[in-house]
Scaffold this motif. Sequence first.
Motif, PDB file in Angstrom:
ATOM      1  N   VAL A   1      19.070 -50.368 -16.289  1.00  0.00           N
ATOM      2  CA  VAL A   1      17.780 -50.360 -15.600  1.00  0.00           C
ATOM      3  C   VAL A   1      16.784 -49.474 -16.342  1.00  0.00           C
ATOM      4  O   VAL A   1      15.605 -49.841 -16.504  1.00  0.00           O
ATOM      5  N   ALA A   2      17.243 -48.308 -16.806  1.00  0.00           N
ATOM      6  CA  ALA A   2      16.359 -47.411 -17.553  1.00  0.00           C
ATOM      7  C   ALA A   2      15.849 -48.091 -18.820  1.00  0.00           C
ATOM      8  O   ALA A   2      14.672 -47.952 -19.185  1.00  0.00           O
ATOM      9  N   ALA A   3      16.720 -48.847 -19.472  1.00  0.00           N
ATOM     10  CA  ALA A   3      16.316 -49.552 -20.699  1.00  0.00           C
ATOM     11  C   ALA A   3      15.245 -50.595 -20.389  1.00  0.00           C
ATOM     12  O   ALA A   3      14.268 -50.741 -21.142  1.00  0.00           O
ATOM     13  N   PHE A   4      15.389 -51.309 -19.277  1.00  0.00           N
ATOM     14  CA  PHE A   4      14.389 -52.311 -18.901  1.00  0.00           C
ATOM     15  C   PHE A   4      13.059 -51.661 -18.500  1.00  0.00           C
ATOM     16  O   PHE A   4      11.987 -52.210 -18.761  1.00  0.00           O
ATOM     17  N   VAL A   5      13.126 -50.497 -17.856  1.00  0.00           N
ATOM     18  CA  VAL A   5      11.903 -49.780 -17.495  1.00  0.00           C
ATOM     19  C   VAL A   5      11.154 -49.350 -18.753  1.00  0.00           C
ATOM     20  O   VAL A   5       9.932 -49.520 -18.865  1.00  0.00           O
ATOM     21  N   VAL A   6      11.888 -48.796 -19.711  1.00  0.00           N
ATOM     22  CA  VAL A   6      11.270 -48.381 -20.977  1.00  0.00           C
ATOM     23  C   VAL A   6      10.651 -49.587 -21.674  1.00  0.00           C
ATOM     24  O   VAL A   6       9.528 -49.521 -22.194  1.00  0.00           O
ATOM     25  N   TYR A   7      11.386 -50.705 -21.659  1.00  0.00           N
ATOM     26  CA  TYR A   7      10.870 -51.927 -22.290  1.00  0.00           C
ATOM     27  C   TYR A   7       9.578 -52.392 -21.623  1.00  0.00           C
ATOM     28  O   TYR A   7       8.616 -52.773 -22.296  1.00  0.00           O
ATOM     29  N   SER A   8       9.525 -52.336 -20.289  1.00  0.00           N
ATOM     30  CA  SER A   8       8.324 -52.770 -19.560  1.00  0.00           C
ATOM     31  C   SER A   8       7.130 -51.890 -19.896  1.00  0.00           C
ATOM     32  O   SER A   8       6.012 -52.385 -20.093  1.00  0.00           O
ATOM     33  N   ILE A   9       7.363 -50.580 -19.975  1.00  0.00           N
ATOM     34  CA  ILE A   9       6.264 -49.647 -20.286  1.00  0.00           C
ATOM     35  C   ILE A   9       5.773 -49.859 -21.716  1.00  0.00           C
ATOM     36  O   ILE A   9       4.566 -49.952 -21.974  1.00  0.00           O
TER      37      ILE A   9
ATOM     38  N   GLY B   1      15.352 -57.279 -29.918  1.00  0.00           N
ATOM     39  CA  GLY B   1      16.577 -56.486 -29.989  1.00  0.00           C
ATOM     40  C   GLY B   1      17.502 -56.769 -28.818  1.00  0.00           C
ATOM     41  O   GLY B   1      18.719 -56.881 -28.985  1.00  0.00           O
ATOM     42  N   ILE B   2      16.921 -56.910 -27.616  1.00  0.00           N
ATOM     43  CA  ILE B   2      17.720 -57.236 -26.428  1.00  0.00           C
ATOM     44  C   ILE B   2      18.368 -58.604 -26.587  1.00  0.00           C
ATOM     45  O   ILE B   2      19.541 -58.803 -26.254  1.00  0.00           O
ATOM     46  N   PHE B   3      17.596 -59.562 -27.121  1.00  0.00           N
ATOM     47  CA  PHE B   3      18.117 -60.906 -27.344  1.00  0.00           C
ATOM     48  C   PHE B   3      19.294 -60.888 -28.319  1.00  0.00           C
ATOM     49  O   PHE B   3      20.318 -61.540 -28.098  1.00  0.00           O
ATOM     50  N   VAL B   4      19.143 -60.107 -29.385  1.00  0.00           N
ATOM     51  CA  VAL B   4      20.194 -60.018 -30.399  1.00  0.00           C
ATOM     52  C   VAL B   4      21.446 -59.358 -29.833  1.00  0.00           C
ATOM     53  O   VAL B   4      22.572 -59.694 -30.205  1.00  0.00           O
ATOM     54  N   MET B   5      21.267 -58.429 -28.881  1.00  0.00           N
ATOM     55  CA  MET B   5      22.410 -57.718 -28.297  1.00  0.00           C
ATOM     56  C   MET B   5      23.128 -58.518 -27.222  1.00  0.00           C
ATOM     57  O   MET B   5      24.226 -58.147 -26.802  1.00  0.00           O
ATOM     58  N   PHE B   6      22.525 -59.605 -26.768  1.00  0.00           N
ATOM     59  CA  PHE B   6      23.074 -60.366 -25.646  1.00  0.00           C
ATOM     60  C   PHE B   6      24.555 -60.721 -25.818  1.00  0.00           C
ATOM     61  O   PHE B   6      25.370 -60.446 -24.929  1.00  0.00           O
TER      62      PHE B   6
ATOM     63  N   LYS C   1      31.409 -45.218  -9.481  1.00  0.00           N
ATOM     64  CA  LYS C   1      30.673 -44.276 -10.329  1.00  0.00           C
ATOM     65  C   LYS C   1      30.458 -44.849 -11.716  1.00  0.00           C
ATOM     66  O   LYS C   1      29.358 -44.776 -12.277  1.00  0.00           O
ATOM     67  N   THR C   2      31.510 -45.423 -12.298  1.00  0.00           N
ATOM     68  CA  THR C   2      31.398 -45.997 -13.646  1.00  0.00           C
ATOM     69  C   THR C   2      30.386 -47.134 -13.670  1.00  0.00           C
ATOM     70  O   THR C   2      29.544 -47.217 -14.578  1.00  0.00           O
ATOM     71  N   ILE C   3      30.446 -48.015 -12.679  1.00  0.00           N
ATOM     72  CA  ILE C   3      29.527 -49.149 -12.637  1.00  0.00           C
ATOM     73  C   ILE C   3      28.093 -48.670 -12.400  1.00  0.00           C
ATOM     74  O   ILE C   3      27.148 -49.195 -12.995  1.00  0.00           O
ATOM     75  N   LEU C   4      27.926 -47.664 -11.556  1.00  0.00           N
ATOM     76  CA  LEU C   4      26.584 -47.136 -11.292  1.00  0.00           C
ATOM     77  C   LEU C   4      25.966 -46.568 -12.562  1.00  0.00           C
ATOM     78  O   LEU C   4      24.783 -46.808 -12.849  1.00  0.00           O
ATOM     79  N   ILE C   5      26.743 -45.814 -13.321  1.00  0.00           N
ATOM     80  CA  ILE C   5      26.221 -45.237 -14.572  1.00  0.00           C
ATOM     81  C   ILE C   5      25.773 -46.351 -15.517  1.00  0.00           C
ATOM     82  O   ILE C   5      24.702 -46.282 -16.122  1.00  0.00           O
ATOM     83  N   GLY C   6      26.601 -47.384 -15.634  1.00  0.00           N
ATOM     84  CA  GLY C   6      26.233 -48.500 -16.489  1.00  0.00           C
ATOM     85  C   GLY C   6      24.942 -49.165 -16.033  1.00  0.00           C
ATOM     86  O   GLY C   6      24.072 -49.487 -16.832  1.00  0.00           O
ATOM     87  N   ARG C   7      24.800 -49.349 -14.721  1.00  0.00           N
ATOM     88  CA  ARG C   7      23.600 -49.981 -14.188  1.00  0.00           C
ATOM     89  C   ARG C   7      22.365 -49.116 -14.419  1.00  0.00           C
ATOM     90  O   ARG C   7      21.283 -49.637 -14.756  1.00  0.00           O
ATOM     91  N   LEU C   8      22.495 -47.820 -14.215  1.00  0.00           N
ATOM     92  CA  LEU C   8      21.353 -46.932 -14.410  1.00  0.00           C
ATOM     93  C   LEU C   8      20.864 -46.968 -15.858  1.00  0.00           C
ATOM     94  O   LEU C   8      19.655 -46.944 -16.121  1.00  0.00           O
TER      95      LEU C   8
ATOM     96  N   ASP D   1      28.954 -54.848 -18.352  1.00  0.00           N
ATOM     97  CA  ASP D   1      29.202 -55.375 -17.016  1.00  0.00           C
ATOM     98  C   ASP D   1      27.942 -55.278 -16.170  1.00  0.00           C
ATOM     99  O   ASP D   1      27.606 -56.206 -15.432  1.00  0.00           O
ATOM    100  N   ALA D   2      27.212 -54.172 -16.275  1.00  0.00           N
ATOM    101  CA  ALA D   2      25.981 -54.000 -15.513  1.00  0.00           C
ATOM    102  C   ALA D   2      24.936 -55.012 -15.946  1.00  0.00           C
ATOM    103  O   ALA D   2      24.228 -55.593 -15.124  1.00  0.00           O
ATOM    104  N   TYR D   3      24.835 -55.239 -17.237  1.00  0.00           N
ATOM    105  CA  TYR D   3      23.863 -56.202 -17.744  1.00  0.00           C
ATOM    106  C   TYR D   3      24.165 -57.604 -17.231  1.00  0.00           C
ATOM    107  O   TYR D   3      23.277 -58.333 -16.811  1.00  0.00           O
ATOM    108  N   SER D   4      25.439 -57.986 -17.238  1.00  0.00           N
ATOM    109  CA  SER D   4      25.797 -59.322 -16.762  1.00  0.00           C
ATOM    110  C   SER D   4      25.543 -59.449 -15.271  1.00  0.00           C
ATOM    111  O   SER D   4      25.225 -60.531 -14.780  1.00  0.00           O
TER     112      SER D   4
END
Length: 336
Positions: free
Chosen positions: A74-82, A97-102, A64-71, A322-325
């Motif tokens: 993924v939501a952030a990448f969808v927003v970025y694509s739009i 901003g994503i690069f700086v947060m890496f 559950k914890t990992i799924l929430i992180g992944r969602l 963890d989800a990002y990695s």
Amino acid sequence: MNSVENFEFRGSAKEYFGIWIVNVLLSIVTLGIYSAWAKVRTKKYFYQNTYVAGRNFDYHATGKTILIGRLIVVAAFVVYSIVSTVLPPLGALMALGIFVMFPYLIYRSARFNARNSSWSNVRFNFVGEVGGAYRVYMGLPILVALTLYTTFPFLSRATQRYGIGGHTLGNTRFEFDSAIGPFYKAFLVAAVFVVGGFVGFFAVAAGGSTATVNPAMFALGYLILLPAIVIGSVLYQAMIRNHVYANTKLGNHAFSSTVTVGGMLALIITNLLITMFSLGLLLPWAQVRLHRYMANNTQALPNGSIDDFHGQLIEDQGAIGDAYSDIEGVDLGIAI
């Protein structure tokens, strides 16, 4: 003189296949949602079947914890694509901003994984600083690129220092330090094979002529280049792993690694061939073989009691890093 405690893996390919096939099928049926629980089941199996000094490791995160992180990721990448499609300038700003947060996300991933891992019921932790992550994963890579990768060994050593030195077992901190020489030695040995592979590739691909390119000779060139890259990579990994373990401490305790280039090459090649010819069905067997080989070639060298590790349960419910990695296929880069 230190005693020797060998790491060992007590799992089996047959047993893990049952876990793996269920993970695959349920992940397909649930359109990937179950993959978060699949990751937990896989990690728990390999952790719980890995022993040293008669005591095993464990993994404590939940699906559950990992799924929430992944969602969230993924939501952030969808927003970025739009946004990138509708408002390109704003999309470029978000990409920056994503690069700086890496580095921060790598730091969070390390902390999450450490706090959800244990040995002999004592939790690990990651106490490295965020600033160190930015220096190692952003500042040094820029320097390496500017120096045409001639300073890569400094980045490799810094990665080990930050990753290993940032971990603790209970309240006892790991330590790693080394001169730069062994890193350059591994780098240069690997470079000989890689550069030699490219020289052979261009020599064969040209087919003895600089005017035309023979497709058959071009393909043959790859048969020289690819093995050279693989051998160079395995050489580097084996040399660095053995050196890093030999220079890592946990309090008064030491470690050693005895992997060999020949052993790793044979393992990687046979695993690849078996996985390909079985259309992926023997992937669990290959994974178990690799894990067992690494465990069997790792030793702990206790110097005193191994019952002196104490710690406290540290909850870390944030699996975003963890989800990002997972998505980006990156980690701390420790030679484990």
